[in-house]
Design an enzyme around this catalytic site. Structure first.
Site, PDB file in Angstrom:
ATOM      1  CE  LYS A 126      -2.851 -13.837 -11.396  1.00 28.78           C
ATOM      2  NZ  LYS A 126      -2.940 -13.858  -9.879  1.00 28.78           N
ATOM      3  CB  SER A 206      -1.402 -10.413  -9.662  1.00 27.38           C
ATOM      4  OG  SER A 206      -1.742 -11.667  -8.916  1.00 27.38           O
ATOM      5  CB  SER A 230      -3.207 -11.886  -6.302  1.00 26.08           C
ATOM      6  OG  SER A 230      -1.680 -10.827  -6.318  1.00 26.08           O
TER       7      SER A 230
END
Length: 538
Positions: A126, A206, A230
């Site tokens: 990420k 996210s 997330s």
């Protein structure tokens, strides 16, 4: 000039003929060419294995026998990124050294000097996790300059374990802590990530790019981060496995922060064993289990029986009748395997309304403290006030939604030295832990289960997310582990089963999750449908 190592020379010699053919930088549209070549690039078959279903132990067995190389595996992932990712927009950039990393791993395999289960395995990160050789932006143009000076601690662990750092994934900008009504999966740097199952549906935030990339088999594992939901929501909504570890198991060093009291990175994969093996690298082998618990490899590699396991079911009917019906079917299948499923809804999960009242104000104060400490370590805005002004003056930051209400509220929030804040966080910690501990003790449970997500909603910048999903909050606030495994589908849209347990029971939770995964057998590959069939909700 220092003498080059044999590994470095070998890597250069092996990789040189292939570099020109491999994608690099931002993942882009596949070049036009013969249909056979395009189908080959999209294939999930490589070296006699199917990327969709293969596990890390199976890959390692083949690499140790010499029937598969990390170089071939990595090149297949890079080609899939170039061919498939334009549909889902999950990968921001690929590493220019990925093939050299893979070739070095192949040499270690040939010499019998492998570094563990992740040696040669392609991993996506990420893009709020620091990498010294690639930008780390948190999706914001404010951080889109030079890369950080050093890797995040977890990246150092992955490199030391021989993992191939394949690239960086898109995310909800600032990990979804910017606007009051954000659109998950969107960032000014990367644009909108789509759900691979139905492309006009949302991937949840996210860690949206990490989950979508895994669903599309663009890497073997990925790293996500979570403050509240997330990791586990994107995992559920994209039909993969996601583990939010116990707080402190994985170092926060080098990860763009929201709150040190709740932030953690964690592994995402298409199966529980790969998540467990990745956690064993991220956190070390002895930091994630209580005395007498099985090792991570044993816990997930040999799924035990569900017979006699007691699982509390927290139904959450607010997520819709279709999800509730799926939970009923899930409970029946677990019972048929010998588990005792207790309907926690009869006594309810306590303290949830109070947690909802307290969590957001506490996070505002913590974000202000942590982001103001973080920004001076990077180029660009040096504090939250400058970051707010940056967003006001950069139109690209407003192309999906213009709001930055959370930033503005954080700027006005009381400091973390304020007695009112300290009382809030203390009450949050106490109530969140009690909400799990008391229910588990009262019903003698091994874990609490709930739906991880509703069916994915349609992505809509004007409306924002449709995502009131309370199941992640107790474990997220308590700092306890939670694990999402595929439970099934509502139409074409995946739904995950979220399992949570007590502090540092990561290994036990993974063992139970592996057994649940084996029993439900709910995963299926995405079809990249442009839209859902008529009548699909949301």
């Amino acid at each position: 000039m220092k003498k080059r190592s044999m590994a470095a020379l070998t890597a250069i010699l092996v990789v040189a003929p292939l570099v020109a053919a491999a994608p690099g930088g931002r993942a882009g549209a596949a070049e036009s060419g013969p249909g056979d070549a395009a189908r080959s690039a999209e294939s999930t078959l490589v070296g006699g294995v199917d990327l969709d279903t293969v596990t890390i132990p199976a890959l390692q067995a083949r690499m140790n026998r010499g029937s598969l190389s990390s170089l071939k595996l990595t090149l297949a992932c890079l080609r899939r990124i170039k061919a498939v990712d334009p549909r889902i927009n999950a990968v921001l950039r690929t590493s220019p050294t990925a093939l050299r990393q893979a070739a070095a791993s192949d040499l270690r395999h040939r010499l019998g000097k492998t570094r563990g289960p992740l040696d040669g395995i392609p991993v996506l990160l990420k893009d709020n996790v620091h990498t010294r050789d690639m930008p780390t932006t948190a999706g914001s143009l404010a951080l889109a300059g030079s890369p950080p000076d050093t890797d995040a601690d977890l990246v150092g662990r992955l490199r030391a374990a021989g993992a191939v750092i394949l690239g960086k994934t898109n995310l909800s900008e600032w990990a979804n802590f910017r606007a009051a009504k954000p659109t998950s999966g969107w960032s000014a740097v990367g644009g909108q990530t789509n759900n691979p199952y139905v492309l006009d549906r949302n991937p949840c935030g996210s860690s949206s790019g990490s989950a979508a990339a895994l669903a599309a088999s663009l890497a073997q594992v990925a790293i996500g981060t979570e403050t509240d939901g997330s990791i586990v929501c994107p995992a559920g909504m994209n039909g993969v496995v996601g583990l939010k570890p116990s707080l402190g198991v994985v170092s926060q060093s080098g990860v763009v922060p929201i709150s040190a009291e709740q932030d953690t990175a964690g592994p995402m994969a298409r199966n529980v064993i790969d998540a467990a093996l990745t956690l064993s690298v991220l956190g070390g082998p002895d930091t994630v289990r209580v005395a007498g618990a099985p090792s991570l490899t044993d816990a997930a590699g040999r799924p035990g029986t569900l017979r006699g396991k007691r699982i509390g079911l927290w139904r959450l009917p607010s997520l819709g009748a279709e999800v509730d019906a799926l939970m009923t079917g899930t409970a029946e299948r677990l019972r048929a395997a010998g588990a005792e499923v207790v309907e926690v809804v009869e006594v309810a999960m306590p303290y949830q309304e109070r947690l909802a009242e307290l969590e957001f104000p506490a996070l505002l104060s913590e974000f202000r403290r942590d982001i103001d400490a973080y920004l001076p370590t990077r180029g660009g805005p040096q504090d939250l006030a400058e970051l707010i002004e940056f967003n006001r003056t950069h139109p690209r930051e407003q192309t999906c939604f213009a709001g930055q209400e959370l930033f503005e509220q954080a700027l006005a929030a009381p400091p973390t030295t304020d007695p009112g804040y300290r009382a809030m966080r203390a009450e949050l910690t106490d109530l969140s832990r009690r909400s799990i501990d008391e229910v588990m003790a009262a019903h003698d449970l091994d874990a609490i289960a709930s739906p991880a997500n509703p069916p994915a909603w349609t992505t809509d910048c004007a409306r924002g997310d449709n995502d009131v999903i309370p199941s992640s909050t107790p474990a997220a606030v308590a700092g306890y582990p939670s694990l999402s495994v595929p439970a099934g589908f509502v139409g074409e849209l995946p739904v995950g089963l979220l399992l949570m347990a007590g502090d540092r029971q990561d290994a036990e939770l993974l063992s139970l999750g592996a057994a649940v995964e084996h029993r439900l057998n709910a995963w299926r590959a995405p079809r990249y449908l442009p839209s859902a069939p008529p009548g699909t909700s949301r």
